[in-house]
Design a protein around this motif. Structure first.
Motif, mmCIF file in Angstrom:
data_model
loop_
_atom_site.group_PDB
_atom_site.id
_atom_site.type_symbol
_atom_site.label_atom_id
_atom_site.label_comp_id
_atom_site.label_asym_id
_atom_site.label_seq_id
_atom_site.Cartn_x
_atom_site.Cartn_y
_atom_site.Cartn_z
ATOM 1 N N LYS A 113 -87.649 8.148 27.500
ATOM 2 C CA LYS A 113 -87.427 8.464 25.962
ATOM 3 C C LYS A 113 -88.161 7.126 25.338
ATOM 4 N N ASN A 148 -88.567 4.486 22.251
ATOM 5 C CA ASN A 148 -87.558 4.175 20.976
ATOM 6 C C ASN A 148 -88.177 3.892 19.710
ATOM 7 N N CYS A 152 -91.031 2.696 25.835
ATOM 8 C CA CYS A 152 -90.722 3.587 26.634
ATOM 9 C C CYS A 152 -89.634 3.279 27.892
ATOM 10 N N ASP A 172 -81.200 5.387 18.938
ATOM 11 C CA ASP A 172 -81.812 5.032 20.214
ATOM 12 C C ASP A 172 -80.815 5.149 21.254
ATOM 13 N N ILE A 197 -79.247 9.668 24.288
ATOM 14 C CA ILE A 197 -80.481 9.971 25.162
ATOM 15 C C ILE A 197 -80.531 11.664 24.785
ATOM 16 N N ARG A 198 -79.501 12.429 24.880
ATOM 17 C CA ARG A 198 -79.488 13.912 24.716
ATOM 18 C C ARG A 198 -78.127 14.209 24.018
#
Length: 72
Positions: free
Chosen positions: A19, A21, A26, A57, A60-61
């Motif tokens: 992911k 930010n 990355c 940030d 994540i999910r």
């Protein structure tokens, strides 16, 4: 508002997640801190909450869903 937080702890992810930010760096995540929030709120406030989680940030999910009472 009533809020209940259940911290399930650090759990390895089923697969690594990459992911970016806000600074376009990355990151690869292998573990995640799983939290379950239970709360009661108005339906229109869900959009604000989901946008706030997407902008953070450190998240994540996330997923949100409505729990309905069973009729017996």
């Amino acid at each position: 508002m009533y809020v209940e937080v259940l911290n399930r702890g650090v759990i390895p992810l089923s697969y690594s997640i990459k992911k970016k930010n806000k600074e376009e760096e990355c990151n690869t995540y292998l573990d995640g801190i799983y939290l379950l929030f239970t709360y009661f709120t108005k339906p229109e406030s869900m959009a604000v909450l989901e946008e706030t989680l997407k902008a953070d940030d450190d998240v994540i999910r996330s997923s949100s869903f409505k729990v309905r009472k069973r009729k017996y």
